[in-house]
Design an enzyme around this catalytic site. Sequence first.
Site, PDB file in Angstrom:
ATOM      1  N   GLY A  95      -5.969 -17.546  -5.514  1.00  0.00           N
ATOM      2  CA  GLY A  95      -6.379 -16.188  -5.657  1.00  0.00           C
ATOM      3  C   GLY A  95      -7.324 -16.119  -6.883  1.00  0.00           C
ATOM      4  O   GLY A  95      -8.359 -16.514  -7.048  1.00  0.00           O
ATOM      5  N   CYS A 114       0.772  -1.321   0.187  1.00  0.00           N
ATOM      6  CA  CYS A 114       0.028   0.044  -0.027  1.00  0.00           C
ATOM      7  C   CYS A 114       0.811   1.242  -0.105  1.00  0.00           C
ATOM      8  O   CYS A 114       1.842   1.399   0.678  1.00  0.00           O
ATOM      9  CB  CYS A 114      -0.910   0.123   1.221  1.00  0.00           C
ATOM     10  SG  CYS A 114      -1.954  -1.328   1.484  1.00  0.00           S
TER      11      CYS A 114
HETATM   12  C1  LIG Z   1      -8.981  -8.666  -7.778  1.00  0.00           C
HETATM   13  C2  LIG Z   1      -8.027  -8.846  -6.787  1.00  0.00           C
HETATM   14  C3  LIG Z   1      -7.969  -8.116  -5.310  1.00  0.00           C
HETATM   15  C4  LIG Z   1      -7.059  -8.100  -4.456  1.00  0.00           C
HETATM   16  N1  LIG Z   1      -7.103  -7.842  -3.418  1.00  0.00           N
HETATM   17  C5  LIG Z   1      -6.061  -7.854  -2.483  1.00  0.00           C
HETATM   18  C6  LIG Z   1      -6.212  -7.213  -1.065  1.00  0.00           C
HETATM   19  O1  LIG Z   1      -7.254  -6.519  -0.787  1.00  0.00           O
HETATM   20  N2  LIG Z   1      -5.149  -7.362  -0.220  1.00  0.00           N
HETATM   21  C7  LIG Z   1      -4.095  -8.289  -0.470  1.00  0.00           C
HETATM   22  O2  LIG Z   1      -3.220  -8.419   0.449  1.00  0.00           O
HETATM   23  N3  LIG Z   1      -3.912  -8.769  -1.850  1.00  0.00           N
HETATM   24  C8  LIG Z   1      -4.960  -8.692  -2.763  1.00  0.00           C
HETATM   25  N4  LIG Z   1      -4.927  -9.219  -3.981  1.00  0.00           N
HETATM   26  C9  LIG Z   1      -3.799 -10.046  -4.289  1.00  0.00           C
HETATM   27  C10 LIG Z   1      -4.088 -11.560  -4.056  1.00  0.00           C
HETATM   28  O3  LIG Z   1      -4.531 -12.004  -2.783  1.00  0.00           O
HETATM   29  C11 LIG Z   1      -2.709 -12.422  -4.560  1.00  0.00           C
HETATM   30  O4  LIG Z   1      -1.687 -12.190  -3.678  1.00  0.00           O
HETATM   31  C12 LIG Z   1      -2.142 -12.326  -5.871  1.00  0.00           C
HETATM   32  O5  LIG Z   1      -3.341 -11.932  -6.940  1.00  0.00           O
HETATM   33  C13 LIG Z   1      -1.453 -13.418  -6.492  1.00  0.00           C
HETATM   34  O6  LIG Z   1      -2.146 -14.474  -6.497  1.00  0.00           O
HETATM   35  P1  LIG Z   1      -2.862 -15.165  -7.614  1.00  0.00           P
HETATM   36  O7  LIG Z   1      -1.834 -15.354  -8.785  1.00  0.00           O
HETATM   37  O8  LIG Z   1      -3.429 -16.513  -7.054  1.00  0.00           O
HETATM   38  O9  LIG Z   1      -4.082 -14.350  -7.833  1.00  0.00           O
HETATM   39  C14 LIG Z   1      -5.841  -9.127  -4.982  1.00  0.00           C
HETATM   40  C15 LIG Z   1      -5.829  -9.831  -6.163  1.00  0.00           C
HETATM   41  C16 LIG Z   1      -6.814  -9.601  -6.991  1.00  0.00           C
HETATM   42  C17 LIG Z   1      -6.588 -10.413  -8.412  1.00  0.00           C
END
Ligand SMILES: Cc1cc2nc3c(=O)[nH]c(=O)nc-3n(C[C@H](O)[C@H](O)[C@H](O)COP(=O)(O)O)c2cc1C
Length: 300
Positions: free
Chosen positions: A263, A132
């Site tokens: 995710g 952030c």
């Molecule tokens: C639409 C979206 C919203 C996300 N919101 C957050 C969040 O609020 N806080 C956070 O720490 N990570 C957030 N992430 C990151 C995911 O938790 C994860 O760390 C990241 O997408 C990688 O994993 P993945 O490839 O399986 O999605 C978000 C990811 C996506 C795609």
Amino acid sequence: MPTTLSVTIAPNLVLCNPVMSASGTFAYGVEYEPFFDIQRLGAMVCKGTTLEPRDGNPQPRTVETAGGMLNSIGLQNMGVDRLVADMAPIWAGWRLPVLVNIAGERVEDYARLARRLDGVAGVAGIEVNISCPNVSKGSMEFGTSASATQEVLRGVRGATSLPVVAKLSPNVTDITETARAAEAGGADAISLINTIAGMDIDAGSGRVYMGGLSGPAVKPVALRMVYRVVGAVQVPVIGCGGIATGRDAAEFLMVGATAVQVGTANFANPHACLDVLEGLVAFMEESGAEDVSQLMGAAR
Ligand SMILES: Cc1cc2nc3c(=O)[nH]c(=O)nc-3n(C[C@H](O)[C@H](O)[C@H](O)COP(=O)(O)O)c2cc1C
């Protein structure tokens, strides 16, 4: 032989299996209840939560890319007070442990959020999202600085007795530096990776889109970062990034992760977390592993 799946991600946080949902991709859990028995998961991480409610960024907030997606949701969320009043009582009736992902603009925001969540029934732990902008430091991400990472974690650690997971930003030169800083700040565990800074452009209109990349495209980056962090810290590491199958989960465990988060896969397949869990059990049966700990670090 029955398969043993339970893992410990913090001294007082034992999961019945290593498969968790990732923050921001599983809302508050209730939204996924119509699709499968979410109580079967190891744990859930809710959407990033701030002190005040946030509307998030204007649309478009997501763009599909080759092998993944970009998002810039802007932390749309209900704010911690409503979360404690409306969501925590629901979670308190679940056997599924729920971690609240917290986000702030100042070190004090994180500490205040942690204090507010301390002792709340239904909250099993805190995941600290340090990807952030730090408004006190020209909006540079907290997670790109080892000293800011340590400061945030120290603030959170001092404000709660709940298990604390530090969620690292991959947008750094050396991920082991921020991992060590998070551990020194008092994190019980480290999760990684958050999204990778990226952009898209429509060649027709020239319109550009900035956001965080996630999905299968990021898996090799995540896997390597998890591998490196496992070698650099003593605390458990939770792998995340492009996990969509049991085999993907097994690979993260084999490089040394203790648990995994699913995710982006949840958007294409609302059963993704369950598919990963069942796929992991099938993989263990095929490979003759009776305890998930036999997979952990097997490829190191
Ligand atoms: C639409 C979206 C919203 C996300 N919101 C957050 C969040 O609020 N806080 C956070 O720490 N990570 C957030 N992430 C990151 C995911 O938790 C994860 O760390 C990241 O997408 C990688 O994993 P993945 O490839 O399986 O999605 C978000 C990811 C996506 C795609």
